[in-house]
Design a protein around this motif. Structure first.
Motif, PDB file in Angstrom:
ATOM      1  N   ALA A   1       4.325  -4.959  -7.488  1.00  0.00           N
ATOM      2  CA  ALA A   1       5.707  -4.990  -7.980  1.00  0.00           C
ATOM      3  C   ALA A   1       6.125  -3.637  -8.546  1.00  0.00           C
ATOM      4  N   ASN A   2       5.219  -2.986  -9.272  1.00  0.00           N
ATOM      5  CA  ASN A   2       5.561  -1.677  -9.837  1.00  0.00           C
ATOM      6  C   ASN A   2       5.691  -0.619  -8.745  1.00  0.00           C
ATOM      7  N   MET A   3       4.831  -0.674  -7.738  1.00  0.00           N
ATOM      8  CA  MET A   3       4.953   0.289  -6.637  1.00  0.00           C
ATOM      9  C   MET A   3       6.234   0.026  -5.848  1.00  0.00           C
ATOM     10  N   ALA A   4       6.600  -1.243  -5.678  1.00  0.00           N
ATOM     11  CA  ALA A   4       7.862  -1.558  -4.998  1.00  0.00           C
ATOM     12  C   ALA A   4       9.028  -0.937  -5.748  1.00  0.00           C
TER      13      ALA A   4
ATOM     14  N   ALA B   1      -6.298   7.800  -3.486  1.00  0.00           N
ATOM     15  CA  ALA B   1      -6.778   6.551  -2.887  1.00  0.00           C
ATOM     16  C   ALA B   1      -6.304   5.358  -3.713  1.00  0.00           C
ATOM     17  N   MET B   2      -6.365   5.481  -5.042  1.00  0.00           N
ATOM     18  CA  MET B   2      -5.907   4.406  -5.914  1.00  0.00           C
ATOM     19  C   MET B   2      -4.414   4.149  -5.699  1.00  0.00           C
ATOM     20  N   LEU B   3      -3.632   5.208  -5.590  1.00  0.00           N
ATOM     21  CA  LEU B   3      -2.196   5.048  -5.355  1.00  0.00           C
ATOM     22  C   LEU B   3      -1.923   4.415  -3.997  1.00  0.00           C
ATOM     23  N   ALA B   4      -2.703   4.788  -2.988  1.00  0.00           N
ATOM     24  CA  ALA B   4      -2.547   4.194  -1.655  1.00  0.00           C
ATOM     25  C   ALA B   4      -2.876   2.706  -1.701  1.00  0.00           C
TER      26      ALA B   4
ATOM     27  N   ILE C   1       2.801  -4.964   0.121  1.00  0.00           N
ATOM     28  CA  ILE C   1       2.774  -5.889   1.257  1.00  0.00           C
ATOM     29  C   ILE C   1       1.747  -6.998   1.041  1.00  0.00           C
ATOM     30  N   GLU C   2       0.550  -6.605   0.591  1.00  0.00           N
ATOM     31  CA  GLU C   2      -0.551  -7.557   0.496  1.00  0.00           C
ATOM     32  C   GLU C   2      -0.406  -8.558  -0.652  1.00  0.00           C
ATOM     33  N   ARG C   3       0.071  -8.107  -1.799  1.00  0.00           N
ATOM     34  CA  ARG C   3       0.227  -8.958  -2.990  1.00  0.00           C
ATOM     35  C   ARG C   3       1.496  -8.553  -3.729  1.00  0.00           C
ATOM     36  N   PRO C   4       2.665  -8.833  -3.152  1.00  0.00           N
ATOM     37  CA  PRO C   4       3.920  -8.337  -3.731  1.00  0.00           C
ATOM     38  C   PRO C   4       4.190  -8.816  -5.151  1.00  0.00           C
TER      39      PRO C   4
ATOM     40  N   GLU D   1      14.033   0.381   0.811  1.00  0.00           N
ATOM     41  CA  GLU D   1      14.083  -1.058   0.625  1.00  0.00           C
ATOM     42  C   GLU D   1      12.746  -1.639   1.075  1.00  0.00           C
ATOM     43  N   VAL D   2      12.078  -2.337   0.160  1.00  0.00           N
ATOM     44  CA  VAL D   2      10.772  -2.924   0.504  1.00  0.00           C
ATOM     45  C   VAL D   2      10.817  -4.421   0.455  1.00  0.00           C
TER      46      VAL D   2
END
Length: 75
Positions: free
Chosen positions: A62-65, A43-46, A53-56, A74-75
């Motif tokens: 940024a790290n998940m991107a 859930a934390m990873l999700a 998307i919500e706070r790029p 490509e995100v």
């Protein structure tokens, strides 16, 4: 609240169990999600993935991107 069901290999499930145990053993109250079950870890990873998307510009987004980019998306 939405519910998702995923399938992972036995090897991945065991690694997630080990990771959640490790994170919970090192839990000292100075983190964002408390002791982690496998479900809590996913859930934390999700939540962090949604921040792409919500706070790029956030460190989580940024790290998940970067993770997605490393996988060729490509995100």
């Amino acid at each position: 609240m939405k519910r998702f069901t995923i399938e992972v290999s036995d090897r991945t499930a065991e690694a997630l169990a080990q990771l959640s145990r490790h994170c919970s053993q090192s839990y000292e109250g100075a983190n964002t999600h408390g002791p982690l079950s496998i479900e809590g870890l996913l859930a934390m990873l999700a939540e962090d993935a949604a921040l792409v998307i919500e706070r790029p510009g956030s460190w989580e987004g940024a790290n998940m991107a970067q993770v997605f980019t490393s996988h060729g998306y490509e995100v």
